[in-house]
Design an enzyme around this catalytic site. Structure first.
Site, PDB file in Angstrom:
ATOM      1  N   ASP A 404      69.004  88.310  72.540  1.00 43.73           N
ATOM      2  CA  ASP A 404      69.902  88.692  73.625  1.00 43.73           C
ATOM      3  C   ASP A 404      69.845  90.192  73.887  1.00 43.73           C
ATOM      4  OD1 ASP A 404      72.260  88.212  75.402  1.00 43.73           O
ATOM      5  OD2 ASP A 404      73.235  89.504  73.928  1.00 43.73           O
ATOM      6  N   GLU A 457      65.279  88.425  76.194  1.00 42.81           N
ATOM      7  CA  GLU A 457      65.991  88.633  77.449  1.00 42.81           C
ATOM      8  C   GLU A 457      65.899  90.129  77.738  1.00 42.81           C
ATOM      9  OE1 GLU A 457      70.389  88.392  79.518  1.00 42.81           O
ATOM     10  OE2 GLU A 457      70.134  88.947  77.429  1.00 42.81           O
TER      11      GLU A 457
END
Length: 721
Positions: A404, A457
């Protein structure tokens, strides 16, 4: 009346024990040969009388030498093993003395820990059931290099910090074996900081299980004997394999009638079979690591090694992974090594100093999220994080990790105004220590688990995210294609009459589509915070909105790159995602919604069955534009190619509401081409305009198809062998 016997004068060490500031209580407590005797010292604040019982039954009374509860006595010389017998109120209890047992960490462990290269922290740190000198108990180890004193408190000592102070070993690791503590016991660490200040009770950073929020105690769990799930099918993560990911928040996929969560085992009975039936190759779970706040969706974890107890036990989570693999579905986890919350029981100021985070808020605090940023310059911190990644793959047979917020890790000035960040040693904005950490993470993970994968990401144009470390890359297996997502959602949200002015938003993505190994993400982030659902972005009346959505999903599955859909996309969820509610499964009672579900199922099956649609997803040689210049009609056409020279798939997308007949498209082969999917099929809720299943390429200098192109739709054709 006889006068009370005066207390003897005690050495400074005794007062350090009594005052809770001794860094090595073993040096004073326990059994020590002195003057031809085996002196036993015990600190038991609530006891009124204490005896030492030797291994041959000999009994020695321990004198109370300080009112705080310090007892001293002597066994015959040569005694090594003993127990303590103490009176607490009206009860007499016989128990093992924690301060008679040998160390837990070996010298080699301490060397690797100090070097920051111990790849199996989860075997050493935390709470582990073990047997020492024939006695069962729990060994506790925690990092707190700047603490003045660390004690274990829990169910086994009435949460009394005076009972079990730990000893510090090299590099600031504190340890203690507590006899007869057991699996299921709740515990925390009681820490006194370097200046003598008492800290809030801390959860174990390495806890393998935790209480259900809002409680925060760690729970002793024997993770070494966790039933390991069966492995996923071989090659499931290969670049040449189909990868279609169903992203799921476990707490809101489905709920019970009373709006209660499904447990891991209840999810195991439903979710893997559903994913398989829908044709998805992988499930990706939003973070399952323990986290205190439901509204963080798991992205602010405090317990990186513990599956959240909201849905059950670690065994239950392992059963869910096993059920996924039994259905042939891989499991990916969202993983958050970029930041953590500042809850008082968590990692922040863990030993009274900035142990895990940067001390300077210009480096150590996220302005957007109010969270703390890991200090990647500390080997203990990067070792903690890398070991955590390896832990999930080893213990739970996870098939890969999606990292993330990578952009927030790579840039020192991420989301910071001028003057609110500190440049690196070269004056730049790149976080050199975070880059080194990400490279180490990928290198060690792929070395241990070559069949696994990782995905980043990463929302900027940082180069070579998914290229090997040895070639200067970050080493990820895949990168999310955020640019594709933004451009194409912007395009599809326009009224068809205006799309010709945005034609380049579809074309632009192919200029860089093969610079990384891309995943095309329609993730949870795109259906929250006022962005609306994917269906909610579609223009037009009801029929057009669903037709646009069918065309857009079909475009996505025909486009190069692996696929990711957040749960609810496949049923055309009308509202934004709400983590406190189930998806609106009742929508499947309506034909347009059930039609979208049927389309996603068939797109997945087509994507998996047709090699041209997946084998060269990340290779320029697997793609060829055929029509890029028909902006006035909003039509695009391209050819997807597989490894075999005859593996071809023609994709044509019409983003206008008009039907185009006798539309000419050149193709590489003459003969019959089968229409294998038409998103305008009545089966999906469309108008059923198409090519009656097949069309023949007109032979000539260049073979050519003359097609009927349905409105707001995509068609897929393959040459008949």
């Amino acid at each position: 009346m006889p006068r009370a016997k005066p207390m003897p004068k005690l050495p400074a060490e005794a007062y350090a024990i009594i005052e809770g500031r001794h860094a090595d209580p073993f040096h004073y407590l326990g059994l020590h040969p002195e003057g031809g005797k085996s002196v036993v010292r015990a600190f038991l604040p609530e006891a009124s009388n204490v005896e030492a019982v030797g291994e041959h039954g000999e009994v020695a009374r321990l004198d109370r030498v300080h009112d705080a509860g310090l007892f001293v006595g002597a066994l015959p010389n040569g005694s090594k093993h003993y127990q303590l017998r103490a009176k607490f109120g009206d009860s007499i209890v016989e128990f093992e003395d924690a301060y008679r047992f040998p160390p837990i960490l070996t010298d080699f462990d301490l060397y690797l820990l100090g070097e920051g290269t111990h790849q199996r922290l989860y075997d050493k740190l935390g709470a582990h059931p073990m047997t020492l000198d024939g006695v069962d108990g729990i060994g506790f180890v925690v990092l707190a290099p700047n603490a003045r004193r660390v004690s274990v408190v829990g169910d086994f000592n009435f949460w009394d910090s005076r009972r079990h102070p730990m000893r510090v070993r090299g590099s600031g690791y504190w340890e203690l074996f507590i006899p007869h503590a057991k699996r299921g016991d709740h515990y925390k660490f009681d820490i006194v900081g370097p200046h003598g200040h008492q800290l809030p009770l801390k959860s174990d950073p390495m806890a393998f299980a935790s209480e259900v929020r809002p409680k925060t105690a760690s729970i002793v769990f024997d993770e070494a004997h966790l039933p390991r799930p069966r492995p996923a099918p071989d090659g499931i993560n290969a670049l040449s394999a189909p990868m279609s990911i169903y992203e799921v928040h476990l707490g809101s996929w489905r709920r019970k009638g009373d709006n209660e969560w499904l447990t891991y085992r209840e999810l195991a009975e439903q979710l893997p079979a559903y994913a398989r039936d829908m044709g998805f190759t992988h499930l990706e779970f939003l973070p399952v690591s323990e986290h205190p706040f439901d509204g963080s969706w798991g992205y602010q974890p405090t317990g990186l090694y513990a599956p959240t107890s909201r849905f059950g036990t670690p065994e239950d989570f392992a059963a869910l992974v096993d059920a996924c693999h039994r259905e042939g579905v891989g499991v990916l986890l969202d993983w958050v090594p970029g930041h953590f919350p500042d809850d008082p029981h968590g990692l922040g100021s863990f030993d009274g100093t900035s142990l895990y985070e940067h001390a300077n808020p210009l480096q150590g605090r996220h302005l957007d999220w109010g969270t703390l940023i890991y200090n990647y310059g500390r080997t203990e911190v990067t070792n903690f994080l890398v070991s955590n990644a390896l832990f999930w793959l080893e213990r739970y047979a996870i098939d890969g990790l999606r990292v993330d917020a990578v952009a927030s890790m790579l840039y020192l000035d991420y989301s910071r105004p001028p003057g609110a960040w500190i440049p690196n040693q070269y004056g730049g904005r790149e976080n050199i220590e975070a880059i080194a950490f990400l490279r180490r993470f990928n290198t060690e993970l792929f070395a241990r688990f070559p069949q696994a994968t990782t995905a980043a990401e990463e929302s900027t144009a940082w180069p070579q995210v998914s290229r090997p470390v040895e070639f200067g890359g970050l080493g990820f297996g895949y990168k999310w294609n955020m640019g594709w997502m933004h451009d194409t959602l912007n395009y599809i949200s326009k009224d068809p009459i205006h799309r010709k002015h945005h034609h380049g938003e579809i074309l632009f993505g192919l200029h860089y589509a093969f610079s990384e190994n891309f995943i095309l993400p329609l993730s949870h982030d795109e259906v929250v915070h006022g962005k609306r659902s994917i269906l909610g972005r579609m223009p037009g009346d009801e029929w057009q909105r669903f037709a646009n959505l069918r065309a857009y999903y079909s475009f996505m599955f025909g486009h190069p790159g692996k696929k990711l859909l957040f749960m609810g996309a496949e049923i055309a969820q009308s509202r934004e995602w709400n983590h406190d509610q189930s998806l609106d499964w009742h929508l499947l009672e309506y034909k347009y919604h059930s039609g979208i579900q049927a389309l996603i199922r068939d797109l997945n099956r087509l994507y998996r069955a047709v090699p041209a649609l997946h084998q060269m997803d990340c290779d320029q040689a697997g793609f060829e534009w055929l029509i890029t210049d028909d902006a006035n009609r909003n039509v695009f056409a391209w050819l997807r190619k597989g490894l075999d020279e005859h593996a071809r798939c023609l994709v044509i997308v019409n983003f206008s509401p008009n039907v185009y007949r006798n539309y000419r498209v050149r193709v590489p082969f003459a003969g019959k081409w089968k229409e294998v999917l038409n998103s305008d099929s009545a089966h999906y809720g469309g108008s059923n305009v198409g090519n009656i299943g097949e069309v023949h390429a007109v032979d000539g200098k260049t073979p050519e198809l003359r097609l009927t192109i349905p409105p707001l739709a995509a068609i897929f054709l393959v040459p008949e062998s």
